[in-house]
Structure formats: structure tokens, C-alpha cells
Design a protein around this motif. Structure first.
Motif, PDB file in Angstrom:
ATOM      1  N   UNK A 213       0.811  -1.220   0.000  1.00  0.00           N
ATOM      2  CA  UNK A 213       0.000   0.000   0.000  1.00  0.00           C
ATOM      3  C   UNK A 213       0.846   1.272   0.000  1.00  0.00           C
ATOM      4  N   UNK A 214       2.046   1.222   0.566  1.00  0.00           N
ATOM      5  CA  UNK A 214       2.908   2.401   0.622  1.00  0.00           C
ATOM      6  C   UNK A 214       4.259   2.082   0.001  1.00  0.00           C
ATOM      7  N   UNK A 215       4.877   3.124  -0.560  1.00  0.00           N
ATOM      8  CA  UNK A 215       6.236   3.025  -1.094  1.00  0.00           C
ATOM      9  C   UNK A 215       7.108   4.036  -0.363  1.00  0.00           C
ATOM     10  N   UNK A 216       8.406   3.857  -0.463  1.00  0.00           N
ATOM     11  CA  UNK A 216       9.352   4.814   0.100  1.00  0.00           C
ATOM     12  C   UNK A 216       9.427   6.025  -0.829  1.00  0.00           C
ATOM     13  N   UNK A 217       9.025   7.196  -0.315  1.00  0.00           N
ATOM     14  CA  UNK A 217       8.950   8.385  -1.162  1.00  0.00           C
ATOM     15  C   UNK A 217      10.323   8.854  -1.650  1.00  0.00           C
ATOM     16  N   UNK A 218      11.384   8.347  -1.033  1.00  0.00           N
ATOM     17  CA  UNK A 218      12.717   8.720  -1.518  1.00  0.00           C
ATOM     18  C   UNK A 218      13.041   8.057  -2.855  1.00  0.00           C
ATOM     19  N   UNK A 219      12.286   7.013  -3.200  1.00  0.00           N
ATOM     20  CA  UNK A 219      12.487   6.248  -4.440  1.00  0.00           C
ATOM     21  C   UNK A 219      13.897   5.671  -4.543  1.00  0.00           C
ATOM     22  N   UNK A 220      14.472   5.290  -3.410  1.00  0.00           N
ATOM     23  CA  UNK A 220      15.786   4.644  -3.434  1.00  0.00           C
ATOM     24  C   UNK A 220      15.730   3.309  -4.163  1.00  0.00           C
TER      25      UNK A 220
END
Length: 551
Positions: A213-220
């Protein structure tokens, strides 16, 4: 006895319950178009009730272009016409409740269809009201994808949109853009859509791929994962397996959102949630997701694996015990995404031994701490169907054929009759997937009056389970290091009451010495399971089992 589920504390009917999964496309076709529907489910609810299960879980029936057969939702509040309409769904609810069955439905909160009105608006421009409802990112300087994230179905998880000149995230098919749950408006809308179905009378939700449902907004970038070579020295078929999925799922923000889901559920007493979680550390995620007022239950893919050896099961169950604590697992050994357990877990066994072993795994699930999901057709002992390439419908299998044949082999239609009826009574016209020839002789009508058939063994086993003392529901669990091919565990309810379970999963007869505290205890093993007890020695043939009860 009062029955195991009636004794659950605080009306928690879902503890130790048996949930029967219905895949609507393949259950029963009532309107004659070759695809199962809600009317067909309604027609077969008396059969489902006869099994002795507590609830049904209905896979997606929402309006959808069916790129992923309903897991690509185009309208969260409507029924796709191929399945019927909202009135048909209300009748399913009404009849199920009249029969004493709870109704759980799928909800897909991590992504929608690319034909959902939300996405059509979101991709129209970078500054519209829903521009931030999905996960958008700029290309790198060279025009390539924002990072190395991979789709569960292989290849990059990013798709290019010419209108916005940006990429959007798709953890599954390209037609399934990921919602941006970091946006509070998206969360609020999804909660409102859950409420819509709760107000219609559903008893709970199975939350699909909820840790996506969520991703890391840093997009690492995800770090590389050491690949396991197959017997031919080749790496995995699916590029998804080449990474540790650190940043594209199982993010801490999800825990807060799940508490919001639970706050909503608590406004509807007696409802429940079961989350599907697939992760590199599923036991930890299951524990986190089912504690601190989040989900009621969670299940992982651990028991949906190819391995069913006693050692693998011991290791898996012990890992779960060490971290789950007050959390609650829901055990599933088969569903609409993996080859049927009858085939997957009986490799190397002849057909007779395979049929003897199938109830062994039912017994294991029923006696473990947790609840149980059973997939339609498991009660008939259906093997995996061999679907020809020209008959495949699953894009996952079509994309990765022939090294991976997809999920159609476990999704073929339920065989209801075998007395001259076409398509085994599933439909009067050509079904969306062919009925497997080897399934005709296993049809429900064939097994109905045969007391030795798998169907009636399944019914007997669930009846036995329902009559166990209610204290089993919350009893603690300990896996014993029995070695060899035996799976041995005990359940304890208080200081004195306890259960001791011994299962022979191997190819040879085996013996086990009971611990002193269970020697001489009552043998409550359900019928159909071979074995004997001589003093404190348990003797088990292949597929044998013993269950002991001590007050």
C-alpha cells in the motif's frame, strides 16, 4: 460440546475459524455465459454450508476491465456485469447470513485499474485535482525509469505516460497503477469505500497485497539479492526475485493506515480483516500487522510454497511462533495464485498415497494456532489442471511461458456433476477456462454419497474440529524438534489442558515416543487417520496421524 467457535472471547468468531475461498469466475455459472457469477454462488451456498466452514471469502467481483481478472478495479462500489449486480450481491449476503455463514470480500487498496476514473483524471495533467492520487515520478536525465524497482510479474515496475511526461508505478501489471496512499485524500476515499460494503452487511475484508500500500517516497533503489540457480544452473525466471524489496513495500506508514482501517472496523462489531502479505520477512510483517489494533489476521506465502517437508514446516511454524506473539496468523496452503496443494505437496507420492495425504494437511491446518483459509475444490481433492497454451487466460503465465505456466491451472471451473452434463455442470456453454478431464470423476455429485470420498472426509474433519473444546482457539503452540519426517507440535490451554499432534509426512512408517505428560492421555484422532499407540509409543504408517487430548 459447545463448539470451538462459540467459545471465542469477545465474539471473535474469526479465531480458529475456517474460511472457504470462492473464486467467482470459476465457481458456478448461473446465467450461461461461461463465467461464474454471484447468482451461481447463491445457488451453491447450501453446499458450502454442508462443508462445515464458518465463512466465505469471495474474490473480486467489482467493475473491472479484467486485465487481472478483477484485481484491477475500475469502480470500488459496483459489481461487474459479468458477475451480476448489487442486488445479486445483497442476495448472497442475505442467504449466507440465513445459513450462518459470514461473508468476507476482497479489497484491493494498493492499486486500481488504469481505466478507473481516478487514474484517467490523474494522468490527464500534473495539476488536476487527482494529480497526486497515484505514484508519479520524473524520468532520469537519460529518460530511463526513476529507479530499479521491479514488477511482481517481471520487468520494470514503471510505465511511461506521454501526457504527463512522467512514469507511474505499477507493482503488478502495467494496467494496475499504484495508488499514492501518502495522500490523505486517497486514504479517506478508500476508507469510505470500505464503509460502503460494511453498510451492505459484509462481515470482513481480505486485503489483497496489503503491504504494497505504501512506497518509500525517496524512491531509493532496492539492493540486489543473491540469486538462487536452478538445477540447470540458470537464474530465476522472474526478475522480481533479483532484489531485496526494501523500498517498494512494507513501509512503516502502512502501520498507521491499518490502525485507521481497524478504527473503522470497530464501528461494526463482529467484523474482521485478513491481510495478504508477501515479503522477504513475512513473519515479522504478519506480527506487526496483527498487533496494536491493526488487522485481525494475516497470511503469507510461506505455506503456498513447493516445499512441504517436515523440516520446512517445523522451521516455518517455529519462526512464526517466535515473532507473532499475540498477533494472529491465518494459514493457507492453496489459493487462486499457486498450483493446487494436492499436486504441489504430493510430488513423489503415488496417487493412492497422495489421496491419503491430502486430509493430513487439512488436519495440520485445523490444529495449528490461527485461522484457516481453504480454497474451493480442495475439499474434492482436485489436482492442478494442465492448461494448454492456447487456452491460457492469465497474463502472468502468457508473459513467462513456458518456464512459468501462470495461475490458470488452479482456476479451472469447479466440477459439480458427472452424469452426462457438459462442462461438469459448471456452465451450459464453453467456460472461460476448460474443465480439466481428470476433474470429472472427482465432481461433487460423484463424491456426495461415497462416505470414503475426499469430500466426506473433509466434512467429517471439520465437524470433528467444530466439536473440540473452545479453549483450543487461543491455546499456545510449541513445535517440537522431532527430526526425520514427523511434524509434532503441542497446544496448551492453561496449566492442564493440552493437545498433542503427531503427523507422518514421509515415505516410510515412523515411530514417536510421547512425552510423559501426554502418555495415557485421550486419543481423539478423527477417523480416516491410521496409526496406533503402544504404551507411550506412537506408530504411524505413511500419512498416519494421532491427536491426543489431556484435561
Amino acid at each position: 460440546m459447545s463448539g470451538i467457535h462459540n467459545g471465542n472471547p469477545n465474539g471473535e468468531w474469526w479465531r480458529n475459524s475456517v474460511i472457504y475461498q470462492i473464486y467467482p469466475r470459476s465457481f458456478c455459472d448461473a446465467n450461461g455465459d461461461g463465467i461464474g457469477d454471484l447468482q451461481g454462488i447463491c445457488q451453491k451456498l447450501d453446499y458450502v454450508k454442508s462443508l462445515g466452514v464458518d465463512a466465505i471469502w469471495i474474490s473480486p467481483f467489482f467493475k473491472s476491465p479484467m486485465a487481472d481478472f478483477g484485481y484491477d478495479v475500475a469502480d470500488y462500489r459496483d459489481v461487474d456485469p459479468i458477475f451480476g449486480n448489487l442486488d445479486d450481491f445483497d442476495r448472497v449476503i442475505e442467504k449466507s447470513h440465513a445459513l450462518g455463514l459470514k461473508v468476507i470480500i476482497d479489497q484491493i487498496l494498493s492499486h486500481t485499474s488504469d481505466q478507473h476514473p481516478w487514474f484517467e483524471e490523474s494522468r490527464a495533467s500534473r495539476d488536476n485535482a487527482k494529480a497526486d492520487w497515484y505514484v508519479w515520478a520524473d524520468a532520469k536525465e537519460d529518460g530511463s525509469a526513476p529507479n530499479n524497482w521491479m514488477s511482481n510479474f517481471g520487468g520494470s515496475a514503471w510505465r511511461w505516460c506521454t501526457r504527463r511526461r512522467q512514469y507511474y508505478l505499477t507493482n503488478f501489471l502495467k494496467e494496475q497503477p499504484d495508488l499514492n496512499l501518502h495522500n490523505p485524500e486517497v486514504q479517506q476515499q478508500l476508507l469510505a469505500d470500505l464503509k460502503f460494503w460494511l453498510d451492505r452487511g459484509v462481515d470482513g475484508f481480505r486485503l489483497d497485497a496489503i503491504n504494497h500500500a505504501f512506497h518509500n517516497r525517496s524512491l531509493e533503489n532496492n539492493p540486489p539479492r543473491p540469486v538462487k540457480l536452478d538445477k540447470n544452473g540458470l537464474p530465476p525466471v522472474n526478475s522480481y526475485e533479483y532484489q531485496w524489496h526494501i523500498h517498494d513495500k512494507s513501509q512503516p506508514e502502512n502501520l498507521v493506515f491499518l490502525q485507521r482501517v481497524r478504527e473503522l472496523m470497530d464501528q461494526y462489531p463482529g467484523t474482521t480483516t485478513v491481510g495478504e502479505v508477501g515479503d522477504d520477512n513475512t513473519h515479522k510483517i504478519m506480527a506487526e500487522y496483527t498487533t496494536e489494533n491493526r488487522l485481525h489476521m494475516a497470511y503469507s506465502f510461506d505455506l503456498l510454497s513447493e516445499d512441504c517437508s517436515a523440516q520446512f514446516l517445523r522451521d516455518t511454524l517455529e519462526k512464526n511462533r517466535q515473532v507473532i506473539e499475540e498477533g494472529w496468523p491465518c494459514w493457507s496452503i492453496s489459493n487462486h495464485d499457486v498450483p493446487r496443494s494436492f499436486t504441489r505437496w504430493n510430488k513423489g507420492f503415488d496417487p493412492e498415497a497422495a489421496r491419503a495425504r491430502a486430509p493430513l494437511f487439512f488436519l495440520m491446518q485445523l490444529m495449528l494456532r490461527g485461522s484457516v483459509c481453504m480454497y474451493q475444490g480442495e475439499e474434492l481433492g482436485l489436482p492442478e489442471a494442465d492448461v494448454a497454451f492456447e487456452d491460457l487466460q492469465d497474463p502472468y503465465g502468457i508473459n513467462l511461458w513456458p518456464e512459468f505456466k501462470g495461475r490458470d491451472g488452479c482456476r479451472t471451473p469447479m466440477p459439480w456433476f458427472n452424469g452426462g452434463e457438459i462442462n461438469a455442470g459448471f456452465s451450459k456453454v464453453k467456460p472461460w477456462l476448460p474443465v480439466a478431464e481428470e476433474h470429472y470423476h472427482l465432481a461433487a455429485s460423484v463424491q456426495e454419497d461415497d462416505q470414503y470420498a475426499m469430500l466426506n472426509r473433509f466434512r467429517d474433519l471439520l465437524k470433528w474440529h467444530a466439536e473440540l473444546p473452545p479453549t483450543l482457539a487461543t491455546a499456545s503452540q510449541k513445535i517440537l524438534d522431532s527430526g526425520d519426517d514427523l511434524l509434532v507440535f503441542e497446544r496448551r490451554a492453561g496449566e492442564s489442558e493440552g493437545y498433542f499432534v503427531v503427523l507422518n509426512l514421509g515415505h516410510e512408517a515412523a515411530e514417536f515416543t510421547l512425552p510423559a505428560e501426554f502418555a495415557g492421555s485421550e486419543d481423539i484422532t478423527p477417523k480416516w487417520f491410521a496409526g496406533s499407540v503402544d504404551g507411550d509409543t506412537v506408530q504411524l504408517p505413511v500419512a498416519g496421524a494421532r491427536v491426543f487430548f489431556r484435561k
